[in-house]
Design an enzyme around this catalytic site. Sequence first.
Site, PDB file in Angstrom:
ATOM      1  N   HIS A   1      31.333  23.231 -30.746  1.00 22.61           N
ATOM      2  CA  HIS A   1      30.951  24.248 -30.057  1.00 22.61           C
ATOM      3  C   HIS A   1      30.927  25.557 -30.748  1.00 22.61           C
ATOM      4  O   HIS A   1      31.806  26.221 -30.223  1.00 22.61           O
ATOM      5  CB  HIS A   1      31.357  24.375 -28.603  1.00 22.61           C
ATOM      6  CG  HIS A   1      31.050  25.410 -27.704  1.00 22.61           C
ATOM      7  ND1 HIS A   1      31.145  25.202 -26.229  1.00 22.61           N
ATOM      8  CD2 HIS A   1      30.289  26.451 -27.957  1.00 22.61           C
ATOM      9  CE1 HIS A   1      30.403  26.250 -25.902  1.00 22.61           C
ATOM     10  NE2 HIS A   1      29.935  27.080 -26.884  1.00 22.61           N
TER      11      HIS A   1
ATOM     12  N   ARG B   1      24.163  24.009 -23.786  1.00 25.86           N
ATOM     13  CA  ARG B   1      25.382  23.479 -23.328  1.00 25.86           C
ATOM     14  C   ARG B   1      25.314  21.733 -23.052  1.00 25.86           C
ATOM     15  O   ARG B   1      24.251  21.175 -22.772  1.00 25.86           O
ATOM     16  CB  ARG B   1      25.602  23.911 -21.796  1.00 25.86           C
ATOM     17  CG  ARG B   1      25.781  25.440 -21.670  1.00 25.86           C
ATOM     18  CD  ARG B   1      27.226  25.739 -21.983  1.00 25.86           C
ATOM     19  NE  ARG B   1      27.574  27.068 -21.829  1.00 25.86           N
ATOM     20  CZ  ARG B   1      27.868  27.876 -23.002  1.00 25.86           C
ATOM     21  NH1 ARG B   1      27.257  27.595 -24.246  1.00 25.86           N
ATOM     22  NH2 ARG B   1      28.153  29.109 -22.753  1.00 25.86           N
TER      23      ARG B   1
HETATM   24  P1  NDP Z   1      18.705  34.016 -22.289  1.00 21.13           P
HETATM   25  O1  NDP Z   1      19.230  34.082 -20.908  1.00 21.13           O
HETATM   26  O2  NDP Z   1      18.531  35.345 -23.203  1.00 21.13           O
HETATM   27  O3  NDP Z   1      17.456  32.917 -22.385  1.00 21.13           O
HETATM   28  C1  NDP Z   1      17.363  31.757 -21.548  1.00 21.13           C
HETATM   29  C2  NDP Z   1      16.010  31.230 -21.898  1.00 21.13           C
HETATM   30  O4  NDP Z   1      15.904  30.075 -21.028  1.00 21.13           O
HETATM   31  C3  NDP Z   1      14.666  32.210 -21.240  1.00 21.13           C
HETATM   32  O5  NDP Z   1      13.786  32.206 -22.214  1.00 21.13           O
HETATM   33  C4  NDP Z   1      14.454  31.665 -20.049  1.00 21.13           C
HETATM   34  O6  NDP Z   1      13.112  31.800 -19.529  1.00 21.13           O
HETATM   35  C5  NDP Z   1      14.630  30.013 -20.313  1.00 21.13           C
HETATM   36  N1  NDP Z   1      14.932  29.229 -19.137  1.00 21.13           N
HETATM   37  C6  NDP Z   1      15.928  29.645 -18.113  1.00 21.13           C
HETATM   38  N2  NDP Z   1      15.903  28.634 -17.114  1.00 21.13           N
HETATM   39  C7  NDP Z   1      14.623  27.851 -17.383  1.00 21.13           C
HETATM   40  C8  NDP Z   1      14.143  27.131 -16.501  1.00 21.13           C
HETATM   41  N3  NDP Z   1      14.447  26.528 -15.504  1.00 21.13           N
HETATM   42  N4  NDP Z   1      12.973  26.617 -17.119  1.00 21.13           N
HETATM   43  C9  NDP Z   1      12.475  26.919 -18.252  1.00 21.13           C
HETATM   44  N5  NDP Z   1      13.055  27.999 -18.911  1.00 21.13           N
HETATM   45  C10 NDP Z   1      14.057  28.307 -18.690  1.00 21.13           C
HETATM   46  O7  NDP Z   1      19.902  33.168 -23.007  1.00 21.13           O
HETATM   47  P2  NDP Z   1      20.301  33.157 -24.679  1.00 21.13           P
HETATM   48  O8  NDP Z   1      19.185  33.036 -25.700  1.00 21.13           O
HETATM   49  O9  NDP Z   1      21.178  34.336 -24.890  1.00 21.13           O
HETATM   50  O10 NDP Z   1      21.476  32.059 -24.295  1.00 21.13           O
HETATM   51  C11 NDP Z   1      20.971  30.699 -24.035  1.00 21.13           C
HETATM   52  C12 NDP Z   1      22.086  29.717 -24.064  1.00 21.13           C
HETATM   53  O11 NDP Z   1      22.745  29.309 -25.226  1.00 21.13           O
HETATM   54  C13 NDP Z   1      23.314  30.482 -23.307  1.00 21.13           C
HETATM   55  O12 NDP Z   1      23.241  30.316 -21.811  1.00 21.13           O
HETATM   56  C14 NDP Z   1      24.481  29.335 -23.745  1.00 21.13           C
HETATM   57  O13 NDP Z   1      24.445  28.250 -22.959  1.00 21.13           O
HETATM   58  C15 NDP Z   1      23.722  29.113 -25.341  1.00 21.13           C
HETATM   59  N6  NDP Z   1      24.796  29.503 -26.191  1.00 21.13           N
HETATM   60  C16 NDP Z   1      25.272  28.382 -27.006  1.00 21.13           C
HETATM   61  C17 NDP Z   1      26.366  28.957 -28.098  1.00 21.13           C
HETATM   62  C18 NDP Z   1      26.826  27.871 -29.150  1.00 21.13           C
HETATM   63  O14 NDP Z   1      27.563  28.266 -29.848  1.00 21.13           O
HETATM   64  N7  NDP Z   1      26.514  26.732 -28.675  1.00 21.13           N
HETATM   65  C19 NDP Z   1      26.383  30.425 -28.217  1.00 21.13           C
HETATM   66  C20 NDP Z   1      25.801  31.524 -27.317  1.00 21.13           C
HETATM   67  C21 NDP Z   1      24.831  30.659 -26.329  1.00 21.13           C
HETATM   68  P3  NDP Z   1      12.350  33.093 -19.303  1.00 21.13           P
HETATM   69  O15 NDP Z   1      12.424  33.997 -20.700  1.00 21.13           O
HETATM   70  O16 NDP Z   1      10.876  32.858 -18.890  1.00 21.13           O
HETATM   71  O17 NDP Z   1      13.717  33.627 -18.405  1.00 21.13           O
HETATM   72  C1  OXD Z   2      28.266  31.617 -25.506  1.00 19.38           C
HETATM   73  C2  OXD Z   2      28.781  30.488 -26.348  1.00 19.38           C
HETATM   74  O1  OXD Z   2      27.538  31.143 -24.419  1.00 19.38           O
HETATM   75  O2  OXD Z   2      29.628  30.660 -27.327  1.00 19.38           O
HETATM   76  O3  OXD Z   2      28.546  32.746 -26.287  1.00 19.38           O
HETATM   77  O4  OXD Z   2      28.737  29.261 -26.072  1.00 19.38           O
END
Ligand code: NDP
Ligand code: OXD
Length: 309
Positions: free
Chosen positions: A272, A224
Site C-alpha cells: 500500500h 482498495r
Molecule cells: P476520485 O474521487 O477523484 O475519482 C473516483 C473515480 O471513480 C471517478 O472517476 C468516479 O466516477 C469513479 N467511480 C466511483 N464510483 C463509481 C461507480 N460506482 N462506477 C463507476 N465509476 C465510479 O478519486 P481519486 O482518483 O482521488 O482516488 C481513487 C482511489 O484511489 C481512492 O479512493 C483510494 O481508494 C485510492 N488510492 C490509493 C492509493 C494507494 O497508495 N494505493 C493512494 C491514493 C488513493 P465519476 O468521475 O463519474 O464521479
Molecule cells: C489514499 C491512500 O487514499 O494512500 O490516499 O490510500
Amino acid sequence: MALLIYSPSHAVADWAKAIQALAPDLDIRIDPEAGNPADIDVALVWKPPPGLLQRFFNLKLIHSFGAGVDGILADPNIPKHVPLARVVDGGLTVSMAEYVLLHVLRFHRQLDVLQQNQRDRTWRWLPPVDASERVVGIMGMGALGSHVAPKLVNLGFQVASWSRSLKAVEGVTSFHGDEHLDGFLRICNILVCLLPLTPQTRGIINRRTLSLLPRGAYLINAGRGAHVVDDDLLHALDSDWLAGATLDVFNEEPLPPDHPFWTHPKVTVTPHNAADSIPAHVAPQIVDNIRRLQNGQPILRLVDYARGY
Ligand code: NDP
Ligand code: OXD
C-alpha cells in the site's frame, strides 16, 4: 481553533509539526491526548475507530489524511452533518502515475519472463508486441485515473476508461455506468483499478467480471483491497485466465503472512505505497481548508456522503 489528529498509520508527530509551522495559532492535539472533547473543531483522521468522531460534538470539519475516505465512512456513527474533505495532491497523482506506468510496462515488455530466463541462463528472443495492440483499461477517472490515462496514450497504448459519468479525454475511449461495465472489461488487456471503495464498487473485481476480460489479461489494483474478491482472483490466475496481477491494496492490511498472494508466482505484492500523502505536500491544503472554515469560505475537495467518495 483546535485540531485533533488521529491515524494508526501516519507519523502523526511529523504531521502536527508540518501543520503547526503553517498555522502557529492552531491548538493541535494528538489522540488520545484530545483534552476536552468540546474544544475540538477539526479532526484530521485516517481509519478512526468507530465512535471516535462522534465524541467531538462541536466538530465543524473532518479532513482525511488521504484521497480515499472509505476508512472514515466505515464508521457507522460518523456525524454526517459535518463536512468531510479529502486530499487531492499533485504528489499523489504523480506517484500513482509512476506506479501504474511501471507495472503496465513491466507486463507489456514481459520483464518477469525475461528475468526468469536470466535466472535459468536461457537466451530466448521474445516476439515484441506493439503498445498499440494492447488496451489499458482504467476503472475510475477521478484525480488519479484522469492523470494516468494521457500518459498511457502518450506511450502508444489504446486506452479505455470506466467511470460513473462520461469523460472526454483525448485518445481515451470512455465507458460509463453499470450498463457499460461489461463492454469495457471485454476489451481490456491490462485492467487498472483506481476506484474509490463504496458499496457499489466493493467486490467489483470478481469471478464474473474477471471472466469478461480477454484471456491473458493483467490486473493492477491500487484502489482498495476490497474491490477484489481474493478467491476469485486466485481462481482466475490458477486457471491461466489471467497472466498476472500487481496488488498494492488488500482486504486485510498488512497482508497476513499466510495469505497465498505473498508466494503466488503470478502476483506482485506492494505494501500500500503506490502513492503516499506526504506532510510537506499535503499540510498546506489542510491548513487552507481550516482557514476557509474560519473565514466562512467554501471548503474544498468535499466528499459527497451519499456517493461515498
Ligand atoms: P476520485 O474521487 O477523484 O475519482 C473516483 C473515480 O471513480 C471517478 O472517476 C468516479 O466516477 C469513479 N467511480 C466511483 N464510483 C463509481 C461507480 N460506482 N462506477 C463507476 N465509476 C465510479 O478519486 P481519486 O482518483 O482521488 O482516488 C481513487 C482511489 O484511489 C481512492 O479512493 C483510494 O481508494 C485510492 N488510492 C490509493 C492509493 C494507494 O497508495 N494505493 C493512494 C491514493 C488513493 P465519476 O468521475 O463519474 O464521479
Ligand atoms: C489514499 C491512500 O487514499 O494512500 O490516499 O490510500
